[in-house]
Motif scaffolding. Sequence first.
Motif, PDB file in Angstrom:
ATOM      1  N   MET A 130       0.808  -1.221   0.000  1.00  0.00           N
ATOM      2  CA  MET A 130       0.000   0.000   0.000  1.00  0.00           C
ATOM      3  C   MET A 130       0.842   1.273   0.000  1.00  0.00           C
ATOM      4  O   MET A 130       0.319   2.366   0.258  1.00  0.00           O
ATOM      5  N   GLN A 131       2.135   1.165  -0.286  1.00  0.00           N
ATOM      6  CA  GLN A 131       2.995   2.329  -0.435  1.00  0.00           C
ATOM      7  C   GLN A 131       3.264   2.560  -1.925  1.00  0.00           C
ATOM      8  O   GLN A 131       4.045   1.814  -2.542  1.00  0.00           O
ATOM      9  N   PRO A 132       2.610   3.551  -2.541  1.00  0.00           N
ATOM     10  CA  PRO A 132       2.812   3.774  -3.980  1.00  0.00           C
ATOM     11  C   PRO A 132       4.268   3.925  -4.386  1.00  0.00           C
ATOM     12  O   PRO A 132       4.643   3.571  -5.511  1.00  0.00           O
ATOM     13  N   ASP A 133       5.115   4.429  -3.467  1.00  0.00           N
ATOM     14  CA  ASP A 133       6.527   4.608  -3.805  1.00  0.00           C
ATOM     15  C   ASP A 133       7.255   3.276  -4.008  1.00  0.00           C
ATOM     16  O   ASP A 133       8.364   3.257  -4.565  1.00  0.00           O
ATOM     17  N   ASN A 134       6.676   2.174  -3.547  1.00  0.00           N
ATOM     18  CA  ASN A 134       7.305   0.860  -3.729  1.00  0.00           C
ATOM     19  C   ASN A 134       7.088   0.297  -5.134  1.00  0.00           C
ATOM     20  O   ASN A 134       7.658  -0.744  -5.473  1.00  0.00           O
ATOM     21  N   TYR A 135       6.274   0.977  -5.932  1.00  0.00           N
ATOM     22  CA  TYR A 135       5.962   0.488  -7.275  1.00  0.00           C
ATOM     23  C   TYR A 135       6.942   1.078  -8.290  1.00  0.00           C
ATOM     24  O   TYR A 135       7.233   2.273  -8.274  1.00  0.00           O
ATOM     25  N   LEU A 136       7.428   0.213  -9.157  1.00  0.00           N
ATOM     26  CA  LEU A 136       8.349   0.606 -10.218  1.00  0.00           C
ATOM     27  C   LEU A 136       7.655   0.429 -11.565  1.00  0.00           C
ATOM     28  O   LEU A 136       6.697  -0.338 -11.687  1.00  0.00           O
ATOM     29  N   ILE A 137       8.160   1.101 -12.573  1.00  0.00           N
ATOM     30  CA  ILE A 137       7.682   0.900 -13.944  1.00  0.00           C
ATOM     31  C   ILE A 137       8.807   0.248 -14.730  1.00  0.00           C
ATOM     32  O   ILE A 137       9.923   0.775 -14.797  1.00  0.00           O
ATOM     33  N   GLU A 138       8.515  -0.916 -15.283  1.00  0.00           N
ATOM     34  CA  GLU A 138       9.486  -1.621 -16.103  1.00  0.00           C
ATOM     35  C   GLU A 138       8.871  -1.905 -17.475  1.00  0.00           C
ATOM     36  O   GLU A 138       7.702  -1.565 -17.718  1.00  0.00           O
ATOM     37  N   ALA A 139       9.624  -2.538 -18.353  1.00  0.00           N
ATOM     38  CA  ALA A 139       9.139  -2.767 -19.721  1.00  0.00           C
ATOM     39  C   ALA A 139       9.726  -4.049 -20.284  1.00  0.00           C
ATOM     40  O   ALA A 139      10.786  -4.511 -19.859  1.00  0.00           O
ATOM     41  N   ARG A 140       8.995  -4.611 -21.228  1.00  0.00           N
ATOM     42  CA  ARG A 140       9.492  -5.757 -21.999  1.00  0.00           C
ATOM     43  C   ARG A 140       8.820  -5.734 -23.367  1.00  0.00           C
ATOM     44  O   ARG A 140       7.805  -5.051 -23.565  1.00  0.00           O
ATOM     45  N   HIS A 182       5.056  -1.201 -21.182  1.00  0.00           N
ATOM     46  CA  HIS A 182       5.419  -0.807 -19.829  1.00  0.00           C
ATOM     47  C   HIS A 182       4.372  -1.327 -18.848  1.00  0.00           C
ATOM     48  O   HIS A 182       3.189  -1.451 -19.184  1.00  0.00           O
ATOM     49  N   TYR A 183       4.804  -1.601 -17.625  1.00  0.00           N
ATOM     50  CA  TYR A 183       3.904  -2.158 -16.629  1.00  0.00           C
ATOM     51  C   TYR A 183       4.457  -1.864 -15.231  1.00  0.00           C
ATOM     52  O   TYR A 183       5.641  -1.558 -15.049  1.00  0.00           O
ATOM     53  N   PHE A 184       3.580  -1.963 -14.233  1.00  0.00           N
ATOM     54  CA  PHE A 184       3.978  -1.759 -12.844  1.00  0.00           C
ATOM     55  C   PHE A 184       4.546  -3.055 -12.254  1.00  0.00           C
ATOM     56  O   PHE A 184       4.112  -4.160 -12.599  1.00  0.00           O
ATOM     57  N   THR A 185       5.519  -2.892 -11.349  1.00  0.00           N
ATOM     58  CA  THR A 185       6.005  -4.004 -10.548  1.00  0.00           C
ATOM     59  C   THR A 185       6.073  -3.548  -9.095  1.00  0.00           C
ATOM     60  O   THR A 185       6.225  -2.353  -8.812  1.00  0.00           O
ATOM     61  N   VAL A 186       5.950  -4.487  -8.160  1.00  0.00           N
ATOM     62  CA  VAL A 186       6.138  -4.197  -6.735  1.00  0.00           C
ATOM     63  C   VAL A 186       6.853  -5.400  -6.114  1.00  0.00           C
ATOM     64  O   VAL A 186       6.245  -6.258  -5.493  1.00  0.00           O
ATOM     65  N   PRO A 187       8.167  -5.486  -6.305  1.00  0.00           N
ATOM     66  CA  PRO A 187       8.922  -6.654  -5.831  1.00  0.00           C
ATOM     67  C   PRO A 187       8.854  -6.791  -4.310  1.00  0.00           C
ATOM     68  O   PRO A 187       8.786  -5.798  -3.580  1.00  0.00           O
ATOM     69  N   TYR A 188       8.912  -8.041  -3.857  1.00  0.00           N
ATOM     70  CA  TYR A 188       8.967  -8.309  -2.421  1.00  0.00           C
ATOM     71  C   TYR A 188       9.795  -9.578  -2.203  1.00  0.00           C
ATOM     72  O   TYR A 188       9.368 -10.678  -2.581  1.00  0.00           O
ATOM     73  N   GLY A 189      10.981  -9.420  -1.619  1.00  0.00           N
ATOM     74  CA  GLY A 189      11.857 -10.575  -1.406  1.00  0.00           C
ATOM     75  C   GLY A 189      12.090 -11.314  -2.714  1.00  0.00           C
ATOM     76  O   GLY A 189      12.449 -10.704  -3.725  1.00  0.00           O
ATOM     77  N   PRO A 190      11.855 -12.640  -2.726  1.00  0.00           N
ATOM     78  CA  PRO A 190      12.093 -13.410  -3.950  1.00  0.00           C
ATOM     79  C   PRO A 190      10.944 -13.321  -4.950  1.00  0.00           C
ATOM     80  O   PRO A 190      11.018 -13.932  -6.026  1.00  0.00           O
ATOM     81  N   GLY A 246       2.587  -6.712 -13.613  1.00  0.00           N
ATOM     82  CA  GLY A 246       1.441  -6.812 -14.517  1.00  0.00           C
ATOM     83  C   GLY A 246       0.120  -6.488 -13.855  1.00  0.00           C
ATOM     84  O   GLY A 246      -0.002  -5.552 -13.058  1.00  0.00           O
ATOM     85  N   ALA A 247      -0.896  -7.280 -14.180  1.00  0.00           N
ATOM     86  CA  ALA A 247      -2.255  -7.018 -13.701  1.00  0.00           C
ATOM     87  C   ALA A 247      -2.335  -7.052 -12.173  1.00  0.00           C
ATOM     88  O   ALA A 247      -3.025  -6.225 -11.556  1.00  0.00           O
ATOM     89  N   THR A 248      -1.623  -7.977 -11.544  1.00  0.00           N
ATOM     90  CA  THR A 248      -1.660  -8.076 -10.083  1.00  0.00           C
ATOM     91  C   THR A 248      -1.116  -6.809  -9.449  1.00  0.00           C
ATOM     92  O   THR A 248      -1.725  -6.233  -8.535  1.00  0.00           O
ATOM     93  N   ALA A 249       0.039  -6.337  -9.922  1.00  0.00           N
ATOM     94  CA  ALA A 249       0.619  -5.104  -9.388  1.00  0.00           C
ATOM     95  C   ALA A 249      -0.272  -3.906  -9.687  1.00  0.00           C
ATOM     96  O   ALA A 249      -0.427  -3.006  -8.843  1.00  0.00           O
TER      97      ALA A 249
END
Length: 202
Positions: free
Chosen positions: A156-166, A174-182, A187-190
């Motif tokens: 729930m911290q918007p700053d934890n979201y990154l924008i990446e691309a493939r 381009h799409y959002f990512t929110v990595p956590y540990g491993p 994509g849609a989940t983020a």
Amino acid sequence: MLDLTRDPVSQLRLALERPGQASSDFDLNPEFRLPGGRKLRPAAVLITVTLATGVPQVVLTKRSSALKNHPGQIAFPGGKREEYDADAAANALREAEEEIGLPHAMPRILGSLPTHETVTGFEVTPVLAVLDQPFTPVADPSEVAEVFEVPLSHLMQPDNYLIEARIWRGMRRHYFTVPYGPYYIWGATARMLRQLAVRLEA
């Protein structure tokens, strides 16, 4: 910074009441033109927030690598709507019971977020629920490789979201990512999680 350990249910309810628009896997790609007259298949996912430990967590799955759509990706329990599903909540609860063994009567449904369109042609309704009791998941191995939890505060911290691309179908998407540990949540989940995060901060 949000303190989601204090009355998280009230905060989540308020977030659901705030206005918002439907989202899409193509939000970050304005140059991509979606075809007019396209027919989307209805589906629903269950965003389950567990409260039993005192630290709110979100239940996520790693999809089986054998699945046709989104193999190996991080996702919520969910899937396409069947004719016998009364509504999106019934759809999401049924899928959660099938995929991770969550009894359909256990979660408290708080409401739904606006729909999300996926690149695979689904119109997904994210259904938000809380779980007050401890729950031991039992994954259906044909669909789910792993069930795990991520702290709600991280998601729930918007700053934890990154924008990446493939590259997708010859175009850079381009799409959002929110990595956590491993776990690589993208994509849609983020995108659906970020939609909730932005509403909480509003």
